[in-house]
Design a protein around this motif. Structure first.
Motif, PDB file in Angstrom:
ATOM      1  N   HIS A 151      75.504  77.229  28.679  1.00  0.00           N
ATOM      2  CA  HIS A 151      76.565  77.951  28.603  1.00  0.00           C
ATOM      3  C   HIS A 151      77.631  76.688  27.869  1.00  0.00           C
TER       4      HIS A 151
ATOM      5  N   GLN B  57      70.392  85.193  40.655  1.00  0.00           N
ATOM      6  CA  GLN B  57      68.910  85.306  40.941  1.00  0.00           C
ATOM      7  C   GLN B  57      68.532  84.050  41.231  1.00  0.00           C
ATOM      8  N   ASP B  58      68.917  82.906  40.768  1.00  0.00           N
ATOM      9  CA  ASP B  58      68.283  81.692  40.778  1.00  0.00           C
ATOM     10  C   ASP B  58      68.673  81.176  42.420  1.00  0.00           C
TER      11      ASP B  58
ATOM     12  N   ASP C  40      71.494  77.086  40.110  1.00  0.00           N
ATOM     13  CA  ASP C  40      72.462  77.439  38.925  1.00  0.00           C
ATOM     14  C   ASP C  40      73.580  78.373  39.387  1.00  0.00           C
TER      15      ASP C  40
ATOM     16  N   ASP D 133      73.826  81.891  37.720  1.00  0.00           N
ATOM     17  CA  ASP D 133      72.715  82.896  37.965  1.00  0.00           C
ATOM     18  C   ASP D 133      72.435  83.230  39.477  1.00  0.00           C
TER      19      ASP D 133
END
Length: 408
Positions: free
Chosen positions: A375, A140-141, A135, A138
């Motif tokens: 989103h 952190q993804d 993603d 994101d």
């Protein structure tokens, strides 16, 4: 006047002795067409080196024309080394082929250019190179999906079709901390929206390489297919050049000539199409048929703050290209959406962008992503790219199409 020296006219025409004077200059550089390159002697044939652009050996390795375009593109994007490929997709392929081998792993954003995903699912998989989608919105993804054998992370800013703008700086920082090579599809930014090899403006953060579909803004005419791969790393540049050489990938001099002719106006064209796109995107925000406008420079669009930080850090208008999408109300049928696109008279139905004609394409996001992005509002996505028509004329065209096909 050169006198005849041989027994037949054909020999004299091939081995003609005239050489034009060297003192010539003009707005456009000369176009050199060559497969064979002549050497003055055997010693030169054995000693000439093409990899550092210090000499010429064969047409596939470069001519004065291709070397000139490569150097000018380096000026545009801020890189040090550049190779030219026959298309934007071939640039993506060359970049991956140069750095990946069997057993390696590559990460791609789920919103990346479709053919790059298809390349990973096809040829890369068949070569024993695994891939994972992350993603892009994101960081952190991305961090969680890096594996011990991850050798390359692809980036896009903004994402293809849905136009969300990622935190590119944070994504690159994550990869840099893990010593993983990053490759950015820089076609949208074109070297004008932001500097991929100097993301923070102090020389401390850079992508590893960029791929650029010169088909778009550098060409500007909708009539040339070409791509480029660029880097500041000497060792990586050699890998790219050797991959090109082994695969026999090169470009035609006439195409190079066309882009050299267009390149001086790229900043003017980019800015003009950017202004037009913002006007059209703003118009769509007021239309009941539209539930979401996807344009990085428009407030409320996914990733708008990331675009501001990278492309408009001084609070100015920044740069955002001439491309945007809208999400039409989910109550419409696909037939209505398609009819709306068909009804437009100034917008042509066609892929690509950056040329003189404005274009429109309806897309089905559900067929392009592993899942529906949180989103994105539910609805029907339509992408627009602006040409050089007058913005008010384009708005009138959109108005008549919407009135005809998108009334509640």
């Amino acid at each position: 006047m050169t006198s005849k020296k041989n027994s037949h006219i054909s020999t004299d025409l091939i081995h003609h002795g005239y050489t034009p004077p060297a003192e010539f200059d003009s707005p456009q550089p000369g176009t050199f067409k060559a497969s064979t390159v002549f050497f003055p002697n055997v010693a030169a044939m054995r000693q000439r080196e093409w990899k550092d652009k210090s000499a010429y050996t064969y047409g596939t390795h470069g001519t004065p024309t291709s070397f000139t375009l490569e150097e000018r593109l380096c000026t545009l994007e801020g890189g040090k080394h550049c190779v030219l490929t026959p298309s934007g997709l071939s640039a993506l392929a060359v970049a991956s082929f140069a750095v990946l081998k069997t057993g390696d792993h590559v990460l791609l954003p789920d919103n990346s250019y479709g053919p790059n995903k298809t390349l990973a699912e096809g040829e890369l998989t068949s070569f024993g190179i695994s891939h994972t989608y992350y993603d892009a919105m994101d960081p952190q993804d991305l961090a969680s999906k890096i594996q011990s054998n991850t050798q390359l992370v692809w980036l896009e800013a903004p994402g293809s079709v849905s136009m969300e703008f990622p935190d590119l700086i944070e994504l690159v920082k994550i990869c840099q901390s893990r010593q993983i090579l990053t490759a950015l599809d820089n076609t949208w930014g074109a070297g004008l929206a932001f500097k991929p090899f100097d993301l923070l403006g102090n020389g401390s953060l850079s992508v590893g390489l960029t791929a650029h579909a010169l088909t778009k803004y550098p060409s500007g005419g909708g009539d040339v297919l070409m791509g480029s791969v660029m880097t500041c790393d000497d060792a990586l540049a050699l890998k790219l050049k050797m991959t090109m050489m082994r695969l026999g990938i090169c470009v035609g001099p006439n195409d190079v000539e066309s882009i050299l002719r267009s390149l001086p106006t790229i900043a003017l064209r980019y800015a003009s199409q950017d202004r037009c796109a913002r006007q059209l995107a703003s118009w769509w925000k007021d239309q009941k048929a539209c539930v979401q406008v996807l344009h990085p420079a428009i407030e409320g669009s996914p990733g708008h703050s990331h675009w501001q930080a990278l492309c408009a850090p001084n609070g100015d208008q920044g740069h955002a290209a001439g491309l945007f999408s809208v999400m039409l109300h989910p109550s419409f049928t696909q037939t209505q959406v398609d009819a709306f696109c068909d009804s437009l008279k100034l917008f042509k139905l066609g892929y690509s962008w950056g040329g003189p004609f404005s274009l429109v394409v309806p897309y089905k996001i559900e067929n392009m992503r592993s899942h529906w992005p949180s989103h994105l509002h539910q609805g029907h996505l339509v992408r627009f790219s602006t040409g050089f028509e007058d913005p008010q004329d384009l708005i009138l065209d959109l108005s008549q199409g919407a009135k005809q096909c998108l009334n509640f």
